[in-house]
Write a protein that holds these residues in place. Structure first.
Motif, short mmCIF file in Angstrom:
data_model
loop_
_atom_site.label_atom_id
_atom_site.label_comp_id
_atom_site.label_asym_id
_atom_site.label_seq_id
_atom_site.Cartn_x
_atom_site.Cartn_y
_atom_site.Cartn_z
N GLU A 222 0.82 -1.21 0.00
CA GLU A 222 0.00 0.00 0.00
C GLU A 222 0.86 1.26 0.00
OE1 GLU A 222 -2.49 -0.62 3.40
OE2 GLU A 222 -4.10 -1.53 2.22
N LEU A 223 1.96 1.23 0.75
CA LEU A 223 2.84 2.40 0.78
C LEU A 223 3.57 2.56 -0.55
CD1 LEU A 223 3.87 4.75 2.45
CD2 LEU A 223 5.67 3.28 3.33
N LEU A 224 4.02 1.44 -1.13
CA LEU A 224 4.71 1.50 -2.41
C LEU A 224 3.78 1.99 -3.52
CD1 LEU A 224 6.78 -1.80 -2.22
CD2 LEU A 224 7.68 0.52 -2.14
N LEU A 225 2.49 1.74 -3.37
CA LEU A 225 1.51 2.23 -4.33
C LEU A 225 1.11 3.67 -4.05
CD1 LEU A 225 -0.77 -0.93 -4.70
CD2 LEU A 225 0.90 -0.07 -6.34
N GLN A 226 1.88 4.30 -3.15
CA GLN A 226 1.73 5.72 -2.81
C GLN A 226 0.44 6.02 -2.04
OE1 GLN A 226 2.37 7.90 -6.45
NE2 GLN A 226 4.58 7.69 -6.29
N ARG A 227 -0.08 5.03 -1.36
CA ARG A 227 -1.15 5.31 -0.40
C ARG A 227 -0.48 5.84 0.85
NH1 ARG A 227 -5.59 0.69 0.23
NH2 ARG A 227 -6.18 2.21 1.80
N GLN A 228 -0.89 6.99 1.33
CA GLN A 228 -0.18 7.65 2.42
C GLN A 228 -0.46 7.03 3.78
OE1 GLN A 228 -1.85 11.46 1.38
NE2 GLN A 228 0.13 12.23 0.70
N GLY A 229 -1.51 6.24 3.88
CA GLY A 229 -1.83 5.66 5.17
C GLY A 229 -2.79 4.50 5.04
N THR A 230 -2.96 3.77 6.12
CA THR A 230 -3.87 2.64 6.15
C THR A 230 -4.28 2.37 7.58
OG1 THR A 230 -4.15 0.30 5.51
CG2 THR A 230 -1.99 0.95 6.34
N GLY A 231 -5.49 1.90 7.79
CA GLY A 231 -5.94 1.50 9.12
C GLY A 231 -5.96 2.63 10.13
N SER B 232 1.05 18.06 16.18
CA SER B 232 0.97 19.44 16.66
C SER B 232 2.33 19.97 17.08
CB SER B 232 0.00 19.53 17.86
OG SER B 232 -1.34 19.31 17.44
N VAL B 233 3.24 19.08 17.40
CA VAL B 233 4.60 19.47 17.78
C VAL B 233 5.49 19.51 16.54
CG1 VAL B 233 6.62 18.86 19.16
CG2 VAL B 233 4.31 18.54 20.10
N TYR B 234 5.41 18.45 15.74
CA TYR B 234 6.17 18.37 14.48
C TYR B 234 5.20 18.69 13.34
CZ TYR B 234 9.57 16.06 17.47
OH TYR B 234 10.46 15.78 18.48
N THR B 235 4.99 19.96 13.11
CA THR B 235 3.90 20.40 12.23
C THR B 235 4.10 20.04 10.77
OG1 THR B 235 4.97 22.57 12.10
CG2 THR B 235 3.25 22.30 13.76
N ASP B 236 5.33 19.68 10.37
CA ASP B 236 5.60 19.33 8.99
C ASP B 236 5.80 17.83 8.80
OD1 ASP B 236 7.97 19.12 10.36
OD2 ASP B 236 9.21 20.01 8.78
N VAL B 237 5.36 17.04 9.77
CA VAL B 237 5.62 15.60 9.72
C VAL B 237 4.82 14.91 8.62
CG1 VAL B 237 3.85 14.93 11.41
CG2 VAL B 237 5.91 13.53 11.16
N LEU B 238 3.67 15.49 8.22
CA LEU B 238 2.82 14.91 7.20
C LEU B 238 2.70 15.84 6.00
CD1 LEU B 238 -0.13 13.53 9.37
CD2 LEU B 238 1.62 12.17 8.21
N PRO B 239 2.42 15.29 4.82
CA PRO B 239 2.17 16.14 3.65
C PRO B 239 0.98 17.07 3.90
CG PRO B 239 2.47 13.85 3.00
CD PRO B 239 2.38 13.85 4.49
N ALA B 240 1.02 18.24 3.28
CA ALA B 240 0.00 19.27 3.53
C ALA B 240 -1.38 18.86 3.05
CB ALA B 240 0.42 20.57 2.86
#
Length: 371
Positions: free
Chosen positions: A79-88, A139-147
Motif C-alpha cells: 500500500e505504501l509502495l503504491l503511494q497510499r499515504q496511510g492505512t488503518g 501538533s509538535v512536528y507540524t511538517d511531519v505529514l504532507p499538507a
C-alpha cells in the motif's frame, strides 16, 4: 491453457496456506496485533444449521492462517509502495514517524467538556486543580505529514478546552515541546509521547504550580529497551519500520511504592518484566489500572488525586517527587464511588492528565458529571 495454469497455481497457493494452517499449532495471542486470537469453534449440528459455526470458523481461519503476520506486513508495504499515504487509521510521516489519524467526535468532545466542567464547578473551591492536555505528535512536528492530508484541528480543540477551564491551572505543553523538538519526544511507532517528552509536559506544569524541579540531566537515564514496536505499528506493520527505544529517567534519591486496586504492590515506578512482552510501554506503572496509589519520600506532606489516560504513565514518575501520595484513577475502569473517594482522600490537589485524542473520543467522563 494459460488461464488454467493461473487458476491451478492460485488454488495450490490457497491449499498450501490452508494445509499449513491446519498442521501448525494454533496461537493464543498475536504480539503484532496485541490481542488474543480466535480459537477453533466447537462443532455442533445446531451451530452449523444456524450459521454460527461457519461465522466463527471464518474468524478462526482469518486469525490463525499460516504466516498471517508476514501477510499483514506485506499488505502494508504494498500500500505504501503504491503511494497510499496511510492505512488503518495510520499515516506514515517523515523520518519513519507513524501518525494516528485525528478525527474527533465533536459531540462526544462537547459532552466530555461538560462533564469535566460539572466536576470542576462542584469542587474547585475545595481543591487546587490543574489540567495537563498533551498534544499529538503532529501538533509538535507540524511538517511531519504532507499538507494535503486533512485531519481534525487538534490545535483548535486544545484551545477550546483552555477557554473552558480558564478558572483553573490549564497547561498546554505544545510550545514547550516545540522548543525541544530535535529531541526524542514521541515514539515513532506508538501514539504516546516518550518519558523525555513527558518531562517537558511536567516542566510546563511545574512552572504553573510553582514547584522546584530537577533538571533532566540530574536524573539517571537508562535505555531499557531498543526493540519496541508500538500500537500504531500493530495497525500498519511496515517491514522496514525502525524499532523504538524506551528511555527511562530515575531519581536515584527517590523511594516509591505503587499499590494497585487488588492490593498488590511494587516498590518501583517501573516494572522490568514487562519489557519482555509486546507492549513495552507497560514498563511504566504496569500499564492501565482502574486505580493505583503512588507513595514516595517526597516529604512535601501533600496528597493529590489524578484522573488520567495512558499519556500520564510517563509523567507520573516525575510528579511522584512533588507529593507524598498520589491516588490515580482511570475512568475507563474505575467504578467505585468518586464522591466517597473525595470525602476520604484528604487531597490537596486534583489533576487531570489527558491527551487531546482521548478527550475527544472516550465515553467515560460521564462518571465526573455531578450536576
Amino acid at each position: 491453457m494459460k488461464n488454467k495454469i493461473i487458476v491451478f497455481g492460485f488454488v495450490m497457493i490457497l491449499l498450501s496456506f490452508f494445509t499449513a494452517t491446519v498442521l501448525l499449532e494454533d496461537r493464543d495471542y498475536s504480539e503484532m496485533e496485541n490481542r488474543y486470537l480466535t480459537q477453533k469453534p466447537e462443532f455442533t449440528w445446531k451451530s452449523l444449521l444456524s450459521g454460527e459455526y461457519m461465522d466463527q470458523f471464518e474468524k478462526y481461519m482469518a486469525d490463525q492462517i499460516a504466516g498471517k503476520d508476514g501477510l499483514v506486513s506485506l499488505k502494508t508495504d504494498v500500500e505504501l509502495l503504491l503511494q497510499r499515504q496511510g492505512t488503518g487509521g495510520v499515516y506514515f510521516g517523515k523520518k519513519g514517524q507513524y501518525v494516528k489519524d485525528y478525527q474527533p467526535d465533536e459531540e462526544t468532545y462537547e459532552q466530555n467538556l461538560g462533564f469535566l466542567r460539572s466536576f470542576v464547578d462542584t469542587y474547585k473551591e475545595q481543591y487546587r486543580m490543574a489540567f495537563v492536555l498533551a498534544p499529538n505528535v503532529q501538533s509538535v512536528y507540524t511538517d511531519v505529514l504532507p499538507a494535503d492530508i486533512v485531519m481534525g484541528d487538534a490545535d483548535a480543540d486544545r484551545e477550546k478546552a483552555k477557554k473552558q477551564f480558564s478558572d483553573i491551572i490549564f497547561v498546554d505543553p505544545t510550545e514547550k515541546l516545540q522548543e525541544h523538538k530535535k529531541e526524542y519526544l514521541y515514539f515513532k511507532t506508538d501514539h504516546h509521547w516518550t518519558m523525555r517528552g513527558a518531562y517537558y509536559g511536567y516542566q510546563a506544569l511545574a512552572e504553573e504550580m510553582k514547584w522546584d524541579t530537577m533538571k533532566l540531566s540530574d536524573y539517571d537515564m537508562e535505555i531499557c529497551s531498543d526493540s519496541f514496536y508500538g500500537s500504531l505499528y500493530s495497525k500498519a506493520p511496515l517491514s522496514w519500520a525502525k524499532k523504538d527505544k524506551i528511555e527511562a529517567f530515575y531519581n536515584v534519591l527517590g523511594k516509591y511504592r505503587v499499590t494497585f486496586e487488588d492490593g498488590s504492590h511494587i516498590n518501583s515506578l517501573f516494572l522490568s518484566s514487562n519489557l519482555y512482552g509486546k507492549d513495552k510501554y507497560t514498563y511504566f506503572l504496569d500499564g492501565n489500572h482502574a486505580f493505583c496509589k503512588i507513595q514516595s519520600n517526597a516529604g512535601t506532606k501533600k496528597k493529590a488525586l489524578v484522573f488520567k489516560d495512558s499519556y500520564s504513565h510517563v509523567l507520573l514518575p516525575f510528579l511522584a517527587d512533588q507529593y507524598d501520595q498520589i491516588d490515580v484513577v482511570d475512568l475507563r475502569y474505575y467504578r467505585n464511588d468518586i464522591e466517597e473517594l473525595l470525602k476520604e482522600g484528604g487531597y490537596d490537589d486534583i489533576l487531570f492528565i489527558y491527551n487531546i485524542d482521548f478527550l475527544t473520543s472516550d465515553e467515560n467522563f460521564i462518571w465526573l458529571d455531578f450536576k
